[in-house]
Every structure is written in C-alpha cells, then in structure tokens.
Motif scaffolding. Sequence first.
Motif, PDB file in Angstrom:
ATOM      1  N   SER A 157      37.855  64.276  26.282  1.00 38.48           N
ATOM      2  CA  SER A 157      38.258  65.355  25.373  1.00 38.48           C
ATOM      3  C   SER A 157      39.765  65.442  25.165  1.00 38.48           C
ATOM      4  CB  SER A 157      37.748  66.694  25.907  1.00 38.48           C
ATOM      5  OG  SER A 157      38.294  66.964  27.191  1.00 38.48           O
ATOM      6  N   ALA A 158      40.494  64.423  25.630  1.00 37.82           N
ATOM      7  CA  ALA A 158      41.959  64.474  25.551  1.00 37.82           C
ATOM      8  C   ALA A 158      42.473  64.384  24.124  1.00 37.82           C
ATOM      9  CB  ALA A 158      42.571  63.357  26.390  1.00 37.82           C
ATOM     10  N   ASN A 159      41.693  63.760  23.244  1.00 40.68           N
ATOM     11  CA  ASN A 159      42.163  63.532  21.877  1.00 40.68           C
ATOM     12  C   ASN A 159      41.562  64.491  20.861  1.00 40.68           C
ATOM     13  OD1 ASN A 159      43.791  61.282  22.620  1.00 40.68           O
ATOM     14  ND2 ASN A 159      41.952  59.991  22.668  1.00 40.68           N
ATOM     15  N   VAL A 160      41.189  65.675  21.303  1.00 42.30           N
ATOM     16  CA  VAL A 160      40.686  66.657  20.341  1.00 42.30           C
ATOM     17  C   VAL A 160      41.824  67.040  19.396  1.00 42.30           C
ATOM     18  CG1 VAL A 160      38.992  67.589  21.944  1.00 42.30           C
ATOM     19  CG2 VAL A 160      41.261  68.619  21.826  1.00 42.30           C
ATOM     20  N   PRO A 161      41.502  67.408  18.159  1.00 37.51           N
ATOM     21  CA  PRO A 161      42.556  67.786  17.212  1.00 37.51           C
ATOM     22  C   PRO A 161      43.381  68.957  17.747  1.00 37.51           C
ATOM     23  CG  PRO A 161      40.452  67.521  16.106  1.00 37.51           C
ATOM     24  CD  PRO A 161      40.166  67.460  17.566  1.00 37.51           C
ATOM     25  N   PRO A 162      44.674  68.931  17.555  1.00 35.83           N
ATOM     26  CA  PRO A 162      45.504  70.046  18.018  1.00 35.83           C
ATOM     27  C   PRO A 162      45.153  71.330  17.261  1.00 35.83           C
ATOM     28  CG  PRO A 162      46.765  68.589  16.587  1.00 35.83           C
ATOM     29  CD  PRO A 162      45.466  67.886  16.866  1.00 35.83           C
ATOM     30  N   GLU A 199      34.181  54.627  30.209  1.00 33.26           N
ATOM     31  CA  GLU A 199      35.295  55.567  30.345  1.00 33.26           C
ATOM     32  C   GLU A 199      35.661  55.792  31.818  1.00 33.26           C
ATOM     33  OE1 GLU A 199      33.443  56.272  26.389  1.00 33.26           O
ATOM     34  OE2 GLU A 199      32.703  55.919  28.429  1.00 33.26           O
ATOM     35  N   ALA A 254      39.354  63.091  30.122  1.00 28.89           N
ATOM     36  CA  ALA A 254      39.825  61.966  29.311  1.00 28.89           C
ATOM     37  C   ALA A 254      39.077  61.894  27.979  1.00 28.89           C
ATOM     38  CB  ALA A 254      39.658  60.660  30.089  1.00 28.89           C
ATOM     39  N   ARG A 259      37.368  71.180  23.399  1.00 27.61           N
ATOM     40  CA  ARG A 259      37.192  70.197  24.464  1.00 27.61           C
ATOM     41  C   ARG A 259      35.773  70.239  25.011  1.00 27.61           C
ATOM     42  NH1 ARG A 259      42.943  71.263  27.607  1.00 27.61           N
ATOM     43  NH2 ARG A 259      44.202  69.779  26.384  1.00 27.61           N
ATOM     44  N   TYR A 283      33.476  68.509  22.559  1.00 33.53           N
ATOM     45  CA  TYR A 283      33.601  67.049  22.645  1.00 33.53           C
ATOM     46  C   TYR A 283      32.880  66.514  23.880  1.00 33.53           C
ATOM     47  CZ  TYR A 283      36.806  65.790  18.846  1.00 33.53           C
ATOM     48  OH  TYR A 283      37.347  65.524  17.626  1.00 33.53           O
TER      49      TYR A 283
END
Length: 288
Positions: free
Chosen positions: A121-126, A61, A119, A273, A276
């Motif tokens: 944790s950028a795709n955590v569920p809204p 990453e 980065a 976040r 994650y």
Amino acid sequence: MPDATTSQAVAHAPSRYLTIKHAQALFQQAPDALSDAQRARVDEVVARQLAIEQRVLMSDEARRVAVSSDMVDAGVTEVMSRFESEADFVCTLAKQGLTQAALREELTRDMTVEAVLDAVSANVPPVSKQDVEIFYRLHADRFHTPERRTVRHILITINDDLAGSGRVAARARIDQIRAQCARDPEQFAKQALRHSECPTAMQGGLLGPVTRGQLFPALDAALFSMATGELSGVLESPMGFHILCCDHIRPAGRVPLAKVRDKIRMQILSTRRAHYQREWLRSLITRK
C-alpha cells in the motif's frame, strides 16, 4: 524471512503467539482463562489469519521486505507491556509452551506480514487538498461541536433522618444562600466553598463545561435557558436542592477545517491503504 517450507509448517500448526495475541485482543484474557466458546472463537480467528499469512509470506512481495532484530526487540517489548509484570509475561509464555526465542520467531513472521502489507500500500495516490476539503464538506456532522456551558452549582442535600437536614430545613438553607448570591453574584464561589455539600465545593462549585443532557433534567433545562452570569432559582434533583450559575456559553459550531486538515488527510490515507491491502489480499487468495 521464512521460506515456503517454514510457512507451510506454521500454517498447519497452531500459532501460540497468535493465540495469546487474539485472546487478549478479543477477550482481554490469557488463553488458559478462556471459556470453551471463547477459545473456539480465538482458534477460528488464528486459523484464518494463519491461512492468509501463508499466502502473504509465499508471495513475490514478501521476498522484497526484511524485519530487523531491532524491530523484533521493540515487538517483544510491546508484547511484554500488555502484561502487569514481567513475571506474568513469562508465566503466560510458559503456559503456552512458548519460549522467548520462539516468540521472536513468531513476531518476526507477524511483522514480516505487516511489512509486506505496508509495502503493497506504499504507492497509494497522495491525498490532495481538494480530497480533504471534499471529505470535510461531505461529513459536516462529524465536525459539529455542540453548545457548551460552563456552570457552577451549590448543592444542599435532603436527609430526613438527620437533624437539620430535612426537606424544610434544607430548603430554608438553600433559599438563604441564594439570597446572598443574588445580592452579590461575585460571591458565588465563596458561598459554594462554605455551604455546598458537593465535592465541587473545593473548586468554588465548578462543574465545568457541560453539554445538553449531561445534568439532571431540571438542572439541564434551567442551565440552557440562562444567560451568561445569570443565577438560577432553587432547583431540585434526586441529589437535593441546587443553585446554578452560568459562567460561560460557547455556542454550537463547526470545527474549522484548518484544525482538522491533518487528521482528515491521515484518515483518508489510512482508508486508501486498507483498501489497497484488502484488494491485494483478495487477489492473492483467488490467485491460482
């Protein structure tokens, strides 16, 4: 971005920047001002962070993030702002054997780690509207507002060593002032300005909004039994004699969801976040 060799070297050498950072964060002092126990604590925190950072910087990453020079400039400015003056900042760096160029290198590493975690944790569920509403209901106590009462007071102090200010004289004065206020409650602020021996006299005796427990017990009990516009009897506290006037009552209640919706959403998002990031770091540390 630092390569693996650089990361390994950093991990095995004390980070002067992190030492400064954690000395301030933990003890609000420069490293050279720490006690032996405090320095040991700082060194422990730094060593643990460096070990984690090494893993982060060597991860796949990390190869996908970059820190710009503008970001590092802003970081240097932020670090400098923690000191009373630029001279203090430069002096602290010098005492730690840290040049500004070296500081930039360490900041770059530090900010790279933060960028990797962002980065990850950028795709955590809204956070949905339903998530917010559930949080609001489950944590109702967090959004409770206590009863507040806006109060004015007039204070006459007691000083048995000062002529005309002994207990008997002070009581006679406060009784006379209260009688005048009772005849014309609208004159309370003027009476406070003329007679009160509290600094609030300049604001017509205004203490402002208070909640239960903020005033002396006798004053508190009286105030929270009064109606709006009501004048208290003469009350005594360790400060002297008082008269209170209750200007306004705001009942206890609950902050409307509409006022805290955005705050709740950000709190849930921040918690997700962090979760994650912790899980990713745990997997990174245990990874073969």
